[in-house]
Design a protein around this motif. Structure first.
Motif, PDB file in Angstrom:
ATOM      1  N   PRO A   1       0.727  -1.335   0.144  1.00 19.73           N
ATOM      2  CA  PRO A   1       0.384  -0.086  -0.155  1.00 19.73           C
ATOM      3  C   PRO A   1       0.511   1.497  -0.268  1.00 19.73           C
ATOM      4  N   ILE A   2       0.783   2.379  -0.532  1.00 21.97           N
ATOM      5  CA  ILE A   2       0.870   3.855  -0.552  1.00 21.97           C
ATOM      6  C   ILE A   2       0.446   4.656   0.677  1.00 21.97           C
ATOM      7  N   VAL A   3       1.718   4.550   2.129  1.00 26.06           N
ATOM      8  CA  VAL A   3       1.117   5.042   3.094  1.00 26.06           C
ATOM      9  C   VAL A   3       1.237   7.243   3.278  1.00 26.06           C
ATOM     10  N   VAL A   4       0.633   7.951   3.127  1.00 29.70           N
ATOM     11  CA  VAL A   4       0.824   8.715   3.341  1.00 29.70           C
ATOM     12  C   VAL A   4       0.743   9.603   4.610  1.00 29.70           C
ATOM     13  N   VAL A   5       1.148  10.413   4.979  1.00 34.61           N
ATOM     14  CA  VAL A   5       1.376  10.644   7.054  1.00 34.61           C
ATOM     15  C   VAL A   5       1.097  12.751   6.105  1.00 34.61           C
ATOM     16  N   TRP A   6      -0.009  12.698   6.987  1.00 34.96           N
ATOM     17  CA  TRP A   6      -0.247  14.422   6.132  1.00 34.96           C
ATOM     18  C   TRP A   6      -1.101  14.771   7.805  1.00 34.96           C
ATOM     19  N   VAL A   7      -0.358  15.948   7.209  1.00 33.71           N
ATOM     20  CA  VAL A   7      -1.208  17.684   8.926  1.00 33.71           C
ATOM     21  C   VAL A   7      -2.184  18.250   7.736  1.00 33.71           C
ATOM     22  N   ASP A   8      -2.603  19.434   8.645  1.00 36.30           N
ATOM     23  CA  ASP A   8      -3.251  20.253   7.747  1.00 36.30           C
ATOM     24  C   ASP A   8      -2.518  20.616   7.562  1.00 36.30           C
ATOM     25  N   PRO A   9      -2.682  21.742   6.342  1.00 32.57           N
ATOM     26  CA  PRO A   9      -1.762  22.993   5.852  1.00 32.57           C
ATOM     27  C   PRO A   9      -1.606  23.860   7.320  1.00 32.57           C
ATOM     28  N   GLU A  10      -1.877  24.588   7.505  1.00 32.41           N
ATOM     29  CA  GLU A  10      -1.956  25.522   9.027  1.00 32.41           C
ATOM     30  C   GLU A  10      -0.018  25.202  10.012  1.00 32.41           C
ATOM     31  N   THR A  11      -1.266  23.749  10.555  1.00 32.13           N
ATOM     32  CA  THR A  11      -0.157  22.921  11.263  1.00 32.13           C
ATOM     33  C   THR A  11       1.162  22.784  10.659  1.00 32.13           C
ATOM     34  N   GLN A  12       1.099  22.565   9.051  1.00 34.25           N
ATOM     35  CA  GLN A  12       2.666  22.010   8.689  1.00 34.25           C
ATOM     36  C   GLN A  12       2.872  23.137   8.147  1.00 34.25           C
ATOM     37  N   LEU A  13       2.964  24.271   8.331  1.00 30.88           N
ATOM     38  CA  LEU A  13       3.247  25.720   8.077  1.00 30.88           C
ATOM     39  C   LEU A  13       4.504  25.943   9.650  1.00 30.88           C
ATOM     40  N   GLN A  14       3.495  26.150  10.953  1.00 32.20           N
ATOM     41  CA  GLN A  14       3.876  26.579  11.955  1.00 32.20           C
ATOM     42  C   GLN A  14       4.706  25.567  12.042  1.00 32.20           C
ATOM     43  N   ARG A  15       5.000  24.053  11.843  1.00 35.72           N
ATOM     44  CA  ARG A  15       5.823  23.545  12.667  1.00 35.72           C
ATOM     45  C   ARG A  15       7.563  23.655  11.691  1.00 35.72           C
ATOM     46  N   LEU A  16       7.205  23.694  10.384  1.00 34.66           N
ATOM     47  CA  LEU A  16       8.139  23.944   9.293  1.00 34.66           C
ATOM     48  C   LEU A  16       9.059  25.613   9.853  1.00 34.66           C
ATOM     49  N   MET A  17       8.494  26.241  10.433  1.00 37.58           N
ATOM     50  CA  MET A  17       9.026  27.586  11.093  1.00 37.58           C
ATOM     51  C   MET A  17       9.791  27.365  12.078  1.00 37.58           C
ATOM     52  N   GLU A  18       9.308  26.692  12.791  1.00 30.79           N
ATOM     53  CA  GLU A  18       9.626  26.258  14.229  1.00 30.79           C
ATOM     54  C   GLU A  18      11.248  25.716  13.958  1.00 30.79           C
ATOM     55  N   ARG A  19      11.057  24.460  12.790  1.00 27.08           N
ATOM     56  CA  ARG A  19      12.054  23.350  13.148  1.00 27.08           C
ATOM     57  C   ARG A  19      13.171  23.929  12.020  1.00 27.08           C
ATOM     58  N   ASP A  20      12.808  24.551  11.039  1.00 25.02           N
ATOM     59  CA  ASP A  20      13.693  25.829  10.578  1.00 25.02           C
ATOM     60  C   ASP A  20      14.414  26.760  11.176  1.00 25.02           C
ATOM     61  N   ASN A  21      13.560  27.091  11.910  1.00 28.05           N
ATOM     62  CA  ASN A  21      13.214  29.134  12.513  1.00 28.05           C
ATOM     63  C   ASN A  21      13.744  29.776  10.627  1.00 28.05           C
ATOM     64  N   SER A  22      12.742  29.421  10.239  1.00 23.98           N
ATOM     65  CA  SER A  22      12.292  29.777   8.769  1.00 23.98           C
ATOM     66  C   SER A  22      11.456  31.076   9.217  1.00 23.98           C
ATOM     67  N   THR A  23      11.574  32.325   7.954  1.00 20.76           N
ATOM     68  CA  THR A  23      10.402  33.071   7.712  1.00 20.76           C
ATOM     69  C   THR A  23       8.898  32.617   7.040  1.00 20.76           C
ATOM     70  N   GLU A  24       8.058  33.198   7.225  1.00 20.15           N
ATOM     71  CA  GLU A  24       6.253  31.858   6.297  1.00 20.15           C
ATOM     72  C   GLU A  24       7.060  32.613   5.258  1.00 20.15           C
ATOM     73  N   GLU A  25       7.667  33.261   4.166  1.00 24.91           N
ATOM     74  CA  GLU A  25       7.878  33.539   3.054  1.00 24.91           C
ATOM     75  C   GLU A  25       8.777  32.502   2.797  1.00 24.91           C
ATOM     76  N   ASP A  26      10.178  31.863   3.613  1.00 22.38           N
ATOM     77  CA  ASP A  26      10.789  30.758   3.337  1.00 22.38           C
ATOM     78  C   ASP A  26      10.245  29.263   3.205  1.00 22.38           C
ATOM     79  N   ALA A  27       9.177  29.343   4.442  1.00 25.34           N
ATOM     80  CA  ALA A  27       8.190  28.612   4.513  1.00 25.34           C
ATOM     81  C   ALA A  27       7.319  28.125   3.859  1.00 25.34           C
ATOM     82  N   ARG A  28       6.733  28.996   3.433  1.00 21.87           N
ATOM     83  CA  ARG A  28       5.770  28.806   2.566  1.00 21.87           C
ATOM     84  C   ARG A  28       6.219  28.582   0.348  1.00 21.87           C
ATOM     85  N   ASN A  29       6.905  28.822   0.269  1.00 13.14           N
ATOM     86  CA  ASN A  29       7.810  28.763  -0.900  1.00 13.14           C
ATOM     87  C   ASN A  29       8.051  26.846  -0.520  1.00 13.14           C
TER      88      ASN A  29
END
Length: 230
Positions: free
Chosen positions: A128-156
């Motif tokens: 089977p194909i397994v997809v790990v999913w999160v909602d867009p807002e959670t994804q954005l916040q986690r990425l910004m916190e993980r990489d200490n990036s700006t919102e623009e870089d994270a959205r890109n």
């Protein structure tokens, strides 16, 4: 042999799920590790990438600055496609080689951890194909916190990938990782039992043991035929 496709999006928790499979003694072929190997200093792919993107992507010690290269390709679709074209042959052959090694060792279930599973059309080889999913807002916040990036870089970076909702629609199994680590562990336990279920006959014949059984059957048939005609 069962090839399980594991994918997700950046900061979705795919790597965490991949580690959980490893912890449960299920081998994982990690495309990201193969891609990192491709960029080792002075390798053939390293030279191609430096020639294409210039020396500015290098650190002082001559190694590729993956963060700098990432900012370039995630903000420019044409450069991202160029990088993929340069590395795709190495990554594809590396994945195949790792699968072959595990097949020869007799592993019956193998996880293919591939971020671009759908984009690279490798989903047709996995079930089977397994997809790990999160909602867009959670994804954005986690990425910004993980990489200490700006919102623009994270959205890109997020927008450069196939959307998680689209991946979710094409999955056989979805792991919702918007909750706590405990929630993820509970959901993973359910998925693990599905992944480890007995092989179908088709999967068995594709495994090393199945191939050896078929070969033994052919040998016995040949020997029996010779005996019959002698």
């Amino acid at each position: 042999m069962r090839l399980v496709g594991l994918t997700g999006g950046i900061a979705s928790g795919k790597s965490t799920v991949s580690s959980m499979f490893k912890h449960n003694h299920i081998p994982v072929v990690d495309a990201d590790i193969i891609a990192r190997d491709a960029l080792k200093k002075n390798s053939g792919e390293y030279k191609k990438v430096v020639a294409a993107f210039g020396p500015d992507i290098l650190q002082d010690d001559g190694r590729v600055d993956r963060l700098k290269l990432g900012r370039i390709v995630f903000s420019d679709a044409s450069k991202r496609q160029l990088l993929n074209r340069l590395l795709a042959p190495y990554i594809s052959s590396g994945i195949f080689l790792e699968i072959l090694k595990l097949w020869l060792k007799g592993h019956k279930v193998i996880i293919l951890d591939i971020p671009l599973l759908f984009e690279a059309k490798m989903d047709k080889w996995t079930k089977p194909i397994v997809v790990v999913w999160v909602d867009p807002e959670t994804q954005l916040q986690r990425l910004m916190e993980r990489d200490n990036s700006t919102e623009e870089d994270a959205r890109n970076r997020i927008n450069a990938q196939m959307s998680l909702d689209l991946k979710k629609s094409q999955a056989d199994i979805v792991i919702d990782n918007t909750g706590s680590r405990q929630d993820l562990q509970e959901r993973f336990s359910e998925v693990l039992s599905q992944v480890k279920r007995p092989l179908t006959w088709t999967e068995f014949w594709l495994s090393r043991d199945g191939a050896l059984t078929a070969l033994l059957g052919v040998i016995i048939g040949v020997l029996a035929g010779k005996k019959f005609f002698w």
